[in-house]
Design an enzyme around this catalytic site. Structure first.
Site, PDB file in Angstrom:
ATOM      1  N   ASP A 119      43.605  16.001  48.097  1.00 37.34           N
ATOM      2  CA  ASP A 119      44.164  17.327  47.850  1.00 37.34           C
ATOM      3  C   ASP A 119      43.380  18.122  46.825  1.00 37.34           C
ATOM      4  OD1 ASP A 119      44.735  15.975  45.544  1.00 37.34           O
ATOM      5  OD2 ASP A 119      46.896  16.330  45.582  1.00 37.34           O
ATOM      6  N   CYS A 139      42.527  42.209  31.958  1.00 40.74           N
ATOM      7  CA  CYS A 139      43.206  43.224  31.137  1.00 40.74           C
ATOM      8  C   CYS A 139      44.701  43.259  31.444  1.00 40.74           C
ATOM      9  CB  CYS A 139      42.578  44.605  31.370  1.00 40.74           C
ATOM     10  SG  CYS A 139      42.780  45.235  33.058  1.00 40.74           S
TER      11      CYS A 139
END
Length: 673
Positions: free
Chosen positions: A97, A155
């Site tokens: 996985d 941001c």
């Protein structure tokens, strides 16, 4: 894994005279597995997946010879999954996985020339790949990575979140990483070998340099504030200070700067998706603050390797004893980033501050610092506080920005990058791989790779997205050499140098490669190693020409290269050139230069010993872990079981063009160290 075990057992694999199936998985069965992993039942919960799965298929087919293990297959288990094990395999079958594990097993199959059946699922999507020695490309030939596909602008995460996932991502990328992963890691690097750390620091990007220096300084300051060793009370204070800084002070700073911008520009700042945040208040605490302190304090206890406090009443008693007080906010004067761009090169313009921090750290005696243990994020351990911390940190930030809080399970799924598996997708891709396995049993690989099929399928997009195709041939890798030298090779190839009679020295190995391929050797290092280590480095060889000499007039003559290795000595050399002979300060600066001269002489001596010594000795010296205990014992057991080392080579032509060579399997006469 369950589908493959079912298929192998029902097809009769591992039932012949010499037949055998090894299945390994470190995971234990959870309740959530029962909905799709059909070999397991309620009474299997808590038991090893590999063991219980093997028991079920053995009942279906008593003739199957299967051995169940609970070991990770990786660089830290090569004492168990040794050369004899890999050489005994007919093929390797992946049901993994993560990309890192896939790359490792593929690399092992490349080295031992074994067929590999690779597959994966992602919701309704699935694919499989047949990898045949010298006939197809390998998994490592691709550009696969575990990086998140949907990146969110930094941001937004840093200052203007407006969705729950923004808070989860910031808690994982900033808070957890800085406080418990990256911070302790760089701090430990500095604590264990400060000189080596400063060498490594010069290779970092400016933003990472600044971040590293501040993290280390913060960890040292914590110990100074604690008056020495950090205990659990200290961990609670650290957690409280983090809480105030992250969820109060930084929020007030942001709002203050935004208000000042509004006054100066006359334009509203908090518009669109930008929400004006609110700070937490310890004088009127919400229950979430206590949850944050509880989980964060215990996380720091793990980092500083002190006994945590899990009992809630005992933890409350610690809080009552400490009488923590919220400091009064004052404008810091520091610039708050209000930009909406995604340029987050922290510290890119902080050159002077960084140099000041370096100077402070140079003076620190790292041998007196308290060890720290970096965390390794593990979403499935409910006792390690990782998901607890992420959940409370996420919801603290959500509270700041008036965003809907996230449930613990949601945080676990998002931070752990979990996409629910579908039994239908799994069954389909496993059936396709079973067919390719039958082709291998029939020996069709001898007729070429076009007898096999790979697939890319999306069940949600209809039959038009059921794509099968022949495996790609091996990817040619250009060497950069001209005839009669080989112009290309593939990832299946390697150079074998056998020195069973008389072992080569590092110098002789470098000369052999140089003569054979007509190149200049820059580095010889352990193949696949990502650290800046090497048994030979041309830059280290150049240090033999470096010198530090004291002239009769008191000045110091230093080779330019010395300043690149020990930049801190430049000021001392300059001061010795300026100060009069009678100055009492000369002794201080002369002592600093003499220490560097001793270090340079030791560097030269160490290099020559390694350069003229045996290759196996140099490998043992460079790559054997420094810390005593399990890591050294593991290294020794693997080293003693092998009579070879695989090296990578960095080299170039006379015209300075880089050359790429296959890995070198260096075989040597083995003697126990």
């Amino acid at each position: 894994g369950c589908e493959y075990l079912k298929g192998l057992a029902l097809m009769g694999a591992g039932t012949g005279k010499d037949g055998k199936i090894w299945v390994t998985d470190m995971d234990r069965i959870e309740v959530s597995n029962l909905s799709r992993q059909f070999l397991f039942r309620q009474n299997d919960v808590g038991h090893p997946k590999s063991v219980r799965g093997a028991l079920v298929v053995e009942r279906w087919n008593p003739n199957v010879n299967i051995e169940a293990l609970e070991k990770k297959v990786g660089t830290d288990s090569e004492d168990h999954f040794d050369d004899k094990f890999w050489e005994s395999l007919s093929l390797c079958w992946n049901a993994l996985d993560n990309v890192e594990a896939r790359k490792y097993t593929d690399a092992r199959c490349l080295f031992f020339s074994k067929a590999l059946l690779e597959s994966g699922t992602l919701g309704t999507k699935c694919n499989h790949e047949v990898i045949l020695p010298f006939r197809t490309s390998s998994y490592n030939d691709g550009e696969e990575s575990d990086d998140n596909e949907n990146q969110i602008a930094m941001c937004t995460l840093r200052s203007f979140p407006y969705l729950p996932k923004h808070c989860i991502e910031f808690a994982k990328q900033a808070y957890f990483s800085d406080y418990f992963e990256f911070g302790p890691e760089v701090y430990e690097s500095f604590r264990q070998d400060s000189l080596a750390f400063f060498e490594q620091l010069d290779t970092m990007e400016p933003g990472d340099q600044s971040r590293s220096l501040r993290m280390i300084k913060a960890f040292i300051d914590l110990q100074e504030e604690a008056g020495g060793a950090i205990d659990f009370d200290g961990c609670v204070r650290i957690a409280f200070n983090r809480m105030i800084k992250d969820f109060r002070t930084s929020i007030i700073d942001l709002c203050h700067s935004a208000d000042e911008m509004e006054k100066s520009s006359g334009n509203k700042f908090w518009t669109g998706t930008k929400r004006r945040p609110r700070p937490v208040d310890w004088t009127n605490p919400i229950p979430l603050l206590m949850e944050y302190l509880y989980s964060t304090s215990n996380m720091y206890a793990s980092v500083w390797q002190v006994q945590g406090v899990r009992d809630r009443d005992q933890f409350q008693a610690v809080l009552d004893k400490l009488k923590l007080e919220q400091p009064q906010w004052k404008p810091s004067g520091e610039k708050v980033d209000l930009s909406e761009g995604d340029d987050n090169e922290e510290g890119a313009d902080g050159g002077e501050d960084d140099e000041k921090l370096k100077g402070e750290l140079y003076k620190i005696d790292s041998s007196k610092l308290q060890p720290a243990q970096p965390a390794e994020f593990e979403k499935d351990d409910d006792l390690n506080f990782h998901i607890d911390f992420l959940t409370t940190a996420t919801n603290m930030r959500s509270w700041n920005y008036d965003i809907k809080p996230s449930a613990r399970h949601t945080v676990k799924v998002t931070a752990g990058r979990i996409i629910p598996a579908l039994a239908t997708t799994t069954a389909m891709v496993c059936g396709l791989v079973d067919i390719e396995f039958c082709k291998l049993v029939l020996g069709l690989q001898s007729q070429g790779s076009d007898k096999f099929l790979n697939s890319n399928i999306n069940l949600a997009a209809g039959s038009g997205n059921f794509t099968t195709f022949a495996p790609d041939p091996p990817v040619p890798i250009s060497t950069g050499l001209e005839s009669p030298q080989p112009k290309s090779f593939t990832s299946w190839d390697k150079i074998e140098i056998s020195c069973k009679a008389n072992e080569l020295s590092v110098e002789q190995l470098a000369q052999y490669v140089s003569r054979t391929f007509g190149v200049s050797v820059d580095r010889i290092f352990l193949h696949g190693d990502t650290e800046d280590k090497a048994i030979f480095n041309e830059m280290d060889k150049s240090k033999l020409d470096w010198a530090i000499d004291f002239a009769e007039d008191g000045k110091v003559i230093v080779s330019d290269g010395v300043f690149t290795q020990w930049p801190q000595v430049r000021m001392a050399v300059q001061m010795l050139g300026r100060l009069p002979p009678t100055s009492g300060q000369r002794a201080i600066f002369k002592s600093q230069v003499e220490k560097v001269k001793v270090a340079l002489d030791q560097t030269k001596e160490s290099f020559m010993k390694k350069f003229t010594g045996k290759v196996s000795d140099a490998y043992h010296q460079v790559y054997r872990p420094l810390e005593e205990g399990e890591k050294q014992d593991y290294f020794d057991s693997v080293f003693e079981a092998r009579d070879y080392v695989t090296f990578g080579i960095d080299c170039h032509t006379q015209s300075k063009e880089d050359i790429t060579l296959p890995p070198i399997k260096y075989i040597f006469p083995h003697t126990k160290k």
